[in-house]
Design a protein around this motif. Sequence first.
Motif, PDB file in Angstrom:
ATOM      1  N   LEU A   1       0.808  -1.217   0.000  1.00 44.44           N
ATOM      2  CA  LEU A   1       0.000   0.000   0.000  1.00 44.44           C
ATOM      3  C   LEU A   1       0.848   1.277   0.000  1.00 44.44           C
ATOM      4  CD1 LEU A   1      -2.970   0.384  -0.248  1.00 44.44           C
ATOM      5  CD2 LEU A   1      -3.171   0.478   2.232  1.00 44.44           C
ATOM      6  N   PRO A   2       1.859   1.395   0.868  1.00 44.42           N
ATOM      7  CA  PRO A   2       2.664   2.623   0.832  1.00 44.42           C
ATOM      8  C   PRO A   2       3.309   2.858  -0.535  1.00 44.42           C
ATOM      9  CG  PRO A   2       3.180   1.347   2.792  1.00 44.42           C
ATOM     10  CD  PRO A   2       2.296   0.484   1.941  1.00 44.42           C
ATOM     11  N   GLY A   3       3.601   1.783  -1.234  1.00 43.88           N
ATOM     12  CA  GLY A   3       4.230   1.929  -2.544  1.00 43.88           C
ATOM     13  C   GLY A   3       3.301   2.512  -3.585  1.00 43.88           C
ATOM     14  N   ILE A   4       1.986   2.326  -3.386  1.00 47.17           N
ATOM     15  CA  ILE A   4       1.057   2.779  -4.428  1.00 47.17           C
ATOM     16  C   ILE A   4       0.173   3.922  -3.952  1.00 47.17           C
ATOM     17  CG2 ILE A   4       0.912   0.535  -5.589  1.00 47.17           C
ATOM     18  CD1 ILE A   4      -1.826   0.217  -4.112  1.00 47.17           C
ATOM     19  N   LYS A   5       0.438   4.473  -2.767  1.00 48.47           N
ATOM     20  CA  LYS A   5      -0.579   5.358  -2.177  1.00 48.47           C
ATOM     21  C   LYS A   5      -0.841   6.606  -3.021  1.00 48.47           C
ATOM     22  CE  LYS A   5       2.487   7.590   1.076  1.00 48.47           C
ATOM     23  NZ  LYS A   5       3.035   7.514   2.406  1.00 48.47           N
ATOM     24  N   TRP A   6       0.192   7.192  -3.617  1.00 46.47           N
ATOM     25  CA  TRP A   6      -0.050   8.412  -4.387  1.00 46.47           C
ATOM     26  C   TRP A   6      -0.808   8.104  -5.660  1.00 46.47           C
ATOM     27  CZ3 TRP A   6       0.048  12.081  -1.300  1.00 46.47           C
ATOM     28  CH2 TRP A   6       1.010  12.185  -0.304  1.00 46.47           C
ATOM     29  N   ALA A   7      -0.463   7.029  -6.310  1.00 50.76           N
ATOM     30  CA  ALA A   7      -1.198   6.638  -7.509  1.00 50.76           C
ATOM     31  C   ALA A   7      -2.642   6.323  -7.149  1.00 50.76           C
ATOM     32  CB  ALA A   7      -0.537   5.428  -8.155  1.00 50.76           C
ATOM     33  N   LEU A   8      -2.828   5.727  -5.993  1.00 51.68           N
ATOM     34  CA  LEU A   8      -4.169   5.363  -5.542  1.00 51.68           C
ATOM     35  C   LEU A   8      -5.017   6.613  -5.328  1.00 51.68           C
ATOM     36  CD1 LEU A   8      -5.741   2.839  -4.695  1.00 51.68           C
ATOM     37  CD2 LEU A   8      -5.022   3.277  -2.360  1.00 51.68           C
ATOM     38  N   LEU A   9      -4.445   7.602  -4.636  1.00 59.83           N
ATOM     39  CA  LEU A   9      -5.168   8.853  -4.388  1.00 59.83           C
ATOM     40  C   LEU A   9      -5.478   9.561  -5.708  1.00 59.83           C
ATOM     41  CD1 LEU A   9      -3.457  10.323  -1.217  1.00 59.83           C
ATOM     42  CD2 LEU A   9      -5.848   9.749  -1.528  1.00 59.83           C
ATOM     43  N   TYR A  10      -4.495   9.530  -6.588  1.00 56.29           N
ATOM     44  CA  TYR A  10      -4.666  10.154  -7.897  1.00 56.29           C
ATOM     45  C   TYR A  10      -5.836   9.511  -8.633  1.00 56.29           C
ATOM     46  CZ  TYR A  10      -3.272  11.738 -12.572  1.00 56.29           C
ATOM     47  OH  TYR A  10      -3.233  12.297 -13.811  1.00 56.29           O
ATOM     48  N   GLY A  11      -5.851   8.183  -8.645  1.00 53.72           N
ATOM     49  CA  GLY A  11      -6.953   7.456  -9.281  1.00 53.72           C
ATOM     50  C   GLY A  11      -8.281   7.784  -8.610  1.00 53.72           C
ATOM     51  N   ALA A  12      -8.247   7.911  -7.272  1.00 52.76           N
ATOM     52  CA  ALA A  12      -9.482   8.196  -6.542  1.00 52.76           C
ATOM     53  C   ALA A  12     -10.022   9.577  -6.900  1.00 52.76           C
ATOM     54  CB  ALA A  12      -9.230   8.098  -5.044  1.00 52.76           C
ATOM     55  N   VAL A  13      -9.111  10.540  -7.074  1.00 55.02           N
ATOM     56  CA  VAL A  13      -9.550  11.892  -7.447  1.00 55.02           C
ATOM     57  C   VAL A  13     -10.192  11.881  -8.831  1.00 55.02           C
ATOM     58  CG1 VAL A  13      -8.725  14.184  -8.091  1.00 55.02           C
ATOM     59  CG2 VAL A  13      -7.925  13.120  -5.990  1.00 55.02           C
ATOM     60  N   LEU A  14      -9.542  11.217  -9.777  1.00 62.08           N
ATOM     61  CA  LEU A  14     -10.109  11.119 -11.121  1.00 62.08           C
ATOM     62  C   LEU A  14     -11.479  10.446 -11.070  1.00 62.08           C
ATOM     63  CD1 LEU A  14      -7.134   9.969 -13.394  1.00 62.08           C
ATOM     64  CD2 LEU A  14      -8.031  12.264 -13.041  1.00 62.08           C
ATOM     65  N   CYS A  15     -11.553   9.399 -10.282  1.00 59.89           N
ATOM     66  CA  CYS A  15     -12.784   8.627 -10.152  1.00 59.89           C
ATOM     67  C   CYS A  15     -13.899   9.506  -9.580  1.00 59.89           C
ATOM     68  CB  CYS A  15     -12.511   7.428  -9.242  1.00 59.89           C
ATOM     69  SG  CYS A  15     -13.915   6.363  -8.987  1.00 59.89           S
ATOM     70  N   THR A  16     -13.555  10.298  -8.549  1.00 60.26           N
ATOM     71  CA  THR A  16     -14.550  11.173  -7.931  1.00 60.26           C
ATOM     72  C   THR A  16     -15.065  12.192  -8.946  1.00 60.26           C
ATOM     73  OG1 THR A  16     -13.296  10.966  -5.889  1.00 60.26           O
ATOM     74  CG2 THR A  16     -14.974  12.693  -5.970  1.00 60.26           C
ATOM     75  N   ALA A  17     -14.135  12.829  -9.646  1.00 59.84           N
ATOM     76  CA  ALA A  17     -14.527  13.857 -10.613  1.00 59.84           C
ATOM     77  C   ALA A  17     -15.483  13.270 -11.650  1.00 59.84           C
ATOM     78  CB  ALA A  17     -13.287  14.431 -11.289  1.00 59.84           C
ATOM     79  N   ARG A  18     -15.146  12.095 -12.108  1.00 62.29           N
ATOM     80  CA  ARG A  18     -15.967  11.455 -13.140  1.00 62.29           C
ATOM     81  C   ARG A  18     -17.324  11.045 -12.566  1.00 62.29           C
ATOM     82  NH1 ARG A  18     -18.183  10.480 -16.942  1.00 62.29           N
ATOM     83  NH2 ARG A  18     -17.801   9.096 -18.708  1.00 62.29           N
ATOM     84  N   ALA A  19     -17.319  10.503 -11.351  1.00 65.55           N
ATOM     85  CA  ALA A  19     -18.558  10.036 -10.729  1.00 65.55           C
ATOM     86  C   ALA A  19     -19.521  11.196 -10.522  1.00 65.55           C
ATOM     87  CB  ALA A  19     -18.252   9.359  -9.397  1.00 65.55           C
ATOM     88  N   VAL A  20     -18.982  12.334 -10.100  1.00 64.61           N
ATOM     89  CA  VAL A  20     -19.824  13.494  -9.827  1.00 64.61           C
ATOM     90  C   VAL A  20     -20.379  14.067 -11.126  1.00 64.61           C
ATOM     91  CG1 VAL A  20     -19.746  15.881  -9.018  1.00 64.61           C
ATOM     92  CG2 VAL A  20     -18.692  14.064  -7.665  1.00 64.61           C
TER      93      VAL A  20
END
Lengths: 367, 276
Positions: free
Chosen positions: B194-213
Amino acid sequence: MTITITGMRKRFGPTEVLRGIDLTVEKGELVALLGPSGSGKTTLLKIIAGLDWPDMGGLDVDGVNWLNLPAQDRRIGFVFQHYALFPHMKVRDNIAFGLTVRPRSQRPGRGVIAARVDELLHLLQIAHLGDRYPAQLSGGQRQRVALGRALAIEPTVLLLDEPFGALDAAIRRDLRNWLREVHGATGSTSIFVTHDQEEAFELADRVVIMGQGQIEQIGSADQIHDRPATPFVANFMGATVEIPVTMRAGRIEAAGIDATRLERRVLPDGPATLFLRPDDITPIADTQGCWTIETVASTGATLRIALKDGAGNRVETVLPRRAPEAAGLTPGTRTHLRPEAGSVFPGPRPATTPAPAAQAPAKENIR
Amino acid sequence: MSHAATSFAPGQSRTGPRILIGLAVLLTGLLVVAPLIYIFARAFSAGWGAYVRNIMAPDTLHAIWLTSITALIVVPVNILFGIAAAWAVAKHRFPGRGLLVTIIEIPFSISPIIAGICYLLLYGRQGLLGPWLQAHDVQMMFALPGIVMVTMFVTAPFVAREVLPLMQAQGTEQEQAAVTLGASGWQIFTRVTLPGIKWALLYGAVLCTARAVGEFGGVSVVSGNIRGQTNTLPLQVELLFNDLNAVGAFAAASILTLIALVALVLKAVLEGRKAV
Ligand SMILES: Nc1ncnc2c1ncn2[C@@H]1O[C@H](COP(=O)(O)OP(=O)(O)O)[C@@H](O)[C@H]1O
Ligand SMILES: [Mg+2]
């Protein structure tokens, strides 16, 4: 810990990577696995570590069947070829990892862990680097951290996969001596993988030569050097010149070869193959000889001489430039060859790469 | 820019690059900046009071709530799905691995409206499973479950596709090292993977949120556009606009725009962290 491996086999799809490995490593011993790339060294190491499983065979450590023991419980120290440090943790936290993941009941206190880490940083001579991240370290320093991380759990077995493979020559020599000391200090049973002969022979108590998933020979530097057990080992150890010969009453006979310096051998009469190192062959000027010198190249200290016979066989020899025999060796000179030392194996010359001895070849050698 | 321009050979015209740069600025202005300013200008055209009143209108408030609840369900589920899918593909070999990668990417190549129609034909009242669902008193279409499903479909690849390349690049050696050091599966995941991917994960989550909204098409099909019940924020904007309530439409749109701007800033920040 005494490690006993019996009849171990492993295949990845169609490729047989381990083809029946039998090996015993005694308690406290430092053993090198030496072999060309792809011979299954890493696979064997990973099976011992519990990161992979064999299709067949046994792995016993002090009478315990390790194949039933998950990797977490084997308590081995594994040093990966490319270190595999945790990039988001400081050096200190990398080294402490194995202690901090223990279940609460077995976990040492914070102070104890910190003291242990300090002790290791000191032993590894990287005391000043504790608060850096792996990305801020040189290759040699990373290697030390990787070893420190493995040693922190006080492993009973230490496994190292090409520990110095990615480092330059000076640092390798340095770390080699130091690994020997660490091994002595911790008293663990250690196996390390390498494809560097010098490294293997200098560091290890015993060297295990692997070729295409099999153990070709186990022994000390001198034993392996002087009495290679198989054509593969002879070849791997630098005897790259292969000359078809005929055995007659224990004598080696071949046109253009003066075998007087080679001992008589106990081998059946018939075709055989003589394996020679280029620097164990002396060309002797001889107007009746069937070898002709093609080129002579000097490196200052030595002469590199390429020869050809009537049948189109080519041989390369290396001779000290100031050796008496070197005088008068010029392109076009006819010579015979005098091997100073070599090994002979029954049967005709194997096709191109030495087959990993399907049948156990007779261990008959000459000096 | 000036550095690139000065490196031109003397005598060579500098007008070419200048025209291109000018054109890019002009187009950005026309297509992005002007509408953005216009949204806020129109939203506040009748003053603060009218803006607040329009936002606080029950239907608009409900739309904001519905959009938020949808995002709150979809984003965590997609984070879990994305991690699981990337983990399976990157760290294990199994038959059908390549197929899984392709399936994860499908939503990128299928129009959300098609997805919406498919769900309608499957789970709708007249749909294949409609009678069974009705018999069990489950309403999927024209309700929150349908909206969530279609949004989930549309945003499914976002997290997986950010995390997967990183996991693949990291390989399995760090995890193997952790195993030999005695770590349990959960410890390996939380302390190494998880620590290795956390920034990519957050980045993906932000994109996902923007698209979902912001999703419109798919949701519009499955929600049934019931005023004050199944209208998400983008649908509400359209509805208000059709009602000729321009101030209301732009006020609602300003909320969406704000979310998008915040996402944009987060994305820029995370992109920097991700590259480290
Ligand atoms: N996970 C794997 N899947 C398929 N083939 C593998 C795998 N690991 C190793 N091999 C193959 O097994 C052979 C031996 O590999 P390895 O043990 O890494 O050799 P060495 O360490 O001696 O270079 C190679 O041919 C390699 O391609
Ligand atoms: Mg290897």
